[in-house]
Design an enzyme around this catalytic site. Structure first.
Site, PDB file in Angstrom:
ATOM      1  N   HIS A 192       0.830  -1.211   0.000  1.00  0.00           N
ATOM      2  CA  HIS A 192       0.000   0.000   0.000  1.00  0.00           C
ATOM      3  C   HIS A 192       0.865   1.261   0.000  1.00  0.00           C
ATOM      4  O   HIS A 192       0.628   2.195  -0.775  1.00  0.00           O
ATOM      5  CB  HIS A 192      -0.936  -0.032   1.213  1.00  0.00           C
ATOM      6  CG  HIS A 192      -1.521   1.293   1.545  1.00  0.00           C
ATOM      7  ND1 HIS A 192      -2.476   1.903   0.755  1.00  0.00           N
ATOM      8  CD2 HIS A 192      -1.272   2.160   2.566  1.00  0.00           C
ATOM      9  CE1 HIS A 192      -2.794   3.078   1.300  1.00  0.00           C
ATOM     10  NE2 HIS A 192      -2.076   3.252   2.380  1.00  0.00           N
ATOM     11  N   HIS A 247       1.189   5.364  -1.996  1.00  0.00           N
ATOM     12  CA  HIS A 247       1.662   6.684  -1.574  1.00  0.00           C
ATOM     13  C   HIS A 247       2.867   7.222  -2.323  1.00  0.00           C
ATOM     14  O   HIS A 247       2.981   8.417  -2.535  1.00  0.00           O
ATOM     15  CB  HIS A 247       2.001   6.661  -0.086  1.00  0.00           C
ATOM     16  CG  HIS A 247       0.809   6.587   0.812  1.00  0.00           C
ATOM     17  ND1 HIS A 247      -0.067   7.642   0.960  1.00  0.00           N
ATOM     18  CD2 HIS A 247       0.324   5.592   1.588  1.00  0.00           C
ATOM     19  CE1 HIS A 247      -1.035   7.293   1.805  1.00  0.00           C
ATOM     20  NE2 HIS A 247      -0.819   6.044   2.199  1.00  0.00           N
ATOM     21  N   GLU A 258      -5.740   9.370   1.283  1.00  0.00           N
ATOM     22  CA  GLU A 258      -6.044   7.931   1.225  1.00  0.00           C
ATOM     23  C   GLU A 258      -7.096   7.567   0.180  1.00  0.00           C
ATOM     24  O   GLU A 258      -6.931   6.588  -0.543  1.00  0.00           O
ATOM     25  CB  GLU A 258      -6.500   7.396   2.589  1.00  0.00           C
ATOM     26  CG  GLU A 258      -5.406   7.279   3.641  1.00  0.00           C
ATOM     27  CD  GLU A 258      -4.292   6.289   3.295  1.00  0.00           C
ATOM     28  OE1 GLU A 258      -4.409   5.500   2.332  1.00  0.00           O
ATOM     29  OE2 GLU A 258      -3.249   6.333   3.979  1.00  0.00           O
ATOM     30  N   SER A 307      -3.785   1.209  -4.360  1.00  0.00           N
ATOM     31  CA  SER A 307      -3.144  -0.053  -3.961  1.00  0.00           C
ATOM     32  C   SER A 307      -4.154  -1.185  -3.821  1.00  0.00           C
ATOM     33  O   SER A 307      -3.810  -2.273  -3.378  1.00  0.00           O
ATOM     34  CB  SER A 307      -2.387   0.129  -2.638  1.00  0.00           C
ATOM     35  OG  SER A 307      -3.283   0.433  -1.585  1.00  0.00           O
TER      36      SER A 307
HETATM   37  N1  NLE Z   1      -7.174  -0.897   1.379  1.00  0.00           N
HETATM   38  C1  NLE Z   1      -5.812  -0.550   1.068  1.00  0.00           C
HETATM   39  C2  NLE Z   1      -5.120  -1.715   0.348  1.00  0.00           C
HETATM   40  O1  NLE Z   1      -5.620  -2.822   0.356  1.00  0.00           O
HETATM   41  O2  NLE Z   1      -4.067  -1.515  -0.218  1.00  0.00           O
HETATM   42  C3  NLE Z   1      -5.035  -0.166   2.293  1.00  0.00           C
HETATM   43  C4  NLE Z   1      -5.628   1.004   3.037  1.00  0.00           C
HETATM   44  C5  NLE Z   1      -4.787   1.491   4.202  1.00  0.00           C
HETATM   45  C6  NLE Z   1      -5.441   2.672   4.883  1.00  0.00           C
HETATM   46 FE   FE2 Z   2      -1.989   5.009   3.608  1.00  0.00          FE
END
Ligand code: NLE
Ligand code: FE2
Length: 325
Positions: free
Chosen positions: A183, A188, A228, A247
């Protein structure tokens, strides 16, 4: 700096909460929220997997031992971990051209050209941190897990991103409720190398220093619905820029479908929106652009109650506290 005087380092009253003044103070900003630890959460895909939990613990210990100025720990990832990465990486490759904002795509390409993003191996935090530094001055610190909002946001004030280094469980590659390095890396890192986005991120961090608990809650809500899970306009289209979308391909498709609600990003209302982190979001906020989001955010921050202003000095890596008169 009209109407503003520089205060000496110790002149803010002791009533004010402690907050980091120098990047090295982030050594004390590593408090964890434990709600998703595989040891404690029965629904975590790693709960029944002893080996996974042990591995996770080793990587968390390495993060806890990290101190300012240390080189980033190198984690030799296992074949399974690299396999998990490959699966997510390849879905992102498929979806990015159509659904990610242009700024994300630009940096993603650069990361591929520099052979930092490759489908067969998880990049190390050190290479990414060096890459960010060259582009926007952001650097990384390893984090042991999901940090408290106050600790996490405060590091952004120093253009430091606290990144987890363990990998999600192989049984659920396409969505995890908690951060993991896939992630952080795919979600990011690309945008933290974009100047405008980096600036926006840092301003959320600066606004959090010395803020009340209630304001931290609002700032982390804004963080949630922008960094996010944010969407933005691109001509007539809506694209994703939020890391939690980029992600996780299931939620990315959901966010851009008609199964959810899109509202215009407006800090004063967005800051009050309740959210959860177990399921896909029912509501997403759409920014006009990063510049516009930043402008609106600045205007909103000016209404906060903090009796002082802060300014980051990149030469000293120190936050200067300014008395606002
Ligand atoms: N739902 C995201 C993922 O599966 O990559 C992660 C979120 C973290 C806040
Ligand atoms: Fe994050």
């Amino acid at each position: 700096l009209d109407g503003v005087t520089l205060l000496a380092d110790n002149s803010v009253s002791i009533k004010d909460p402690w907050f980091p003044r120098h990047a090295s103070d982030l050594d004390n900003c590593n408090h964890l929220m434990t709600k998703y630890e595989p040891d404690l959460d029965m629904s975590h895909p790693g709960f029944a997997d002893k080996e996974y939990r042990a591995r996770r613990k080793v990587i968390a210990e390495i993060a806890f031992a990290y101190k300012y100025g240390d080189p980033m720990p190198n984690i030799p990832y296992t074949e399974t971990e690299n396999e998990t990465w490959s699966r997510v990486f390849n879905t992102v490759l498929d979806l990015v051209p159509k659904h990610a904002c242009i700024e994300y795509q630009r940096v993603f390409k650069k990361l591929q050209e520099e052979r930092i993003f490759e489908s067969h191996r998880i990049p190390q935090l050190q290479e990414i941190s060096d890459f960010l530094k060259r582009n926007t001055g952001f650097t990384l610190r390893p984090a042991a897990g999901l940090l408290t909002a106050r600790d996490f946001l405060s590091s952004l004030a120093f253009r430091v991103f606290q990144s987890t280094q363990y990998v999600r469980h192989i049984n659920s590659p396409y969505h995890t409720p908690e951060p993991d390095c896939i992630h952080e890396l795919l979600g990011h890192m690309p945008l933290l190398a974009d100047p405008s986005f980096a600036q926006f991120s840092q301003e959320i961090g600066l606004a959090s220093l010395g803020a009340s608990d209630e304001e931290i809650e609002k700032l982390s809500t804004i963080y949630w619905f922008t960094i996010e899970f944010g969407l933005c306009k691109e001509g007539p289209e809506v694209k994703a820029y939020g890391a939690g979308l980029l992600s996780a391909y299931g939620e990315l498709l959901h966010a851009l479908s008609d199964k959810c609600e899109h509202r215009p990003f407006d800090p004063s209302t967005t800051a009050l929106q309740k959210y959860q982190d177990q399921e896909y979001q029912p509501i997403y906020y759409v920014a006009e652009s990063f510049e516009d989001a930043k402008e609106k955010f600045r205007r909103w921050v000016a209404t906060m109650s903090r009796p002082f202003e802060v300014r980051y000095n990149p030469h000293t890596q120190r936050v200067e506290v300014l008395d606002s008169v």
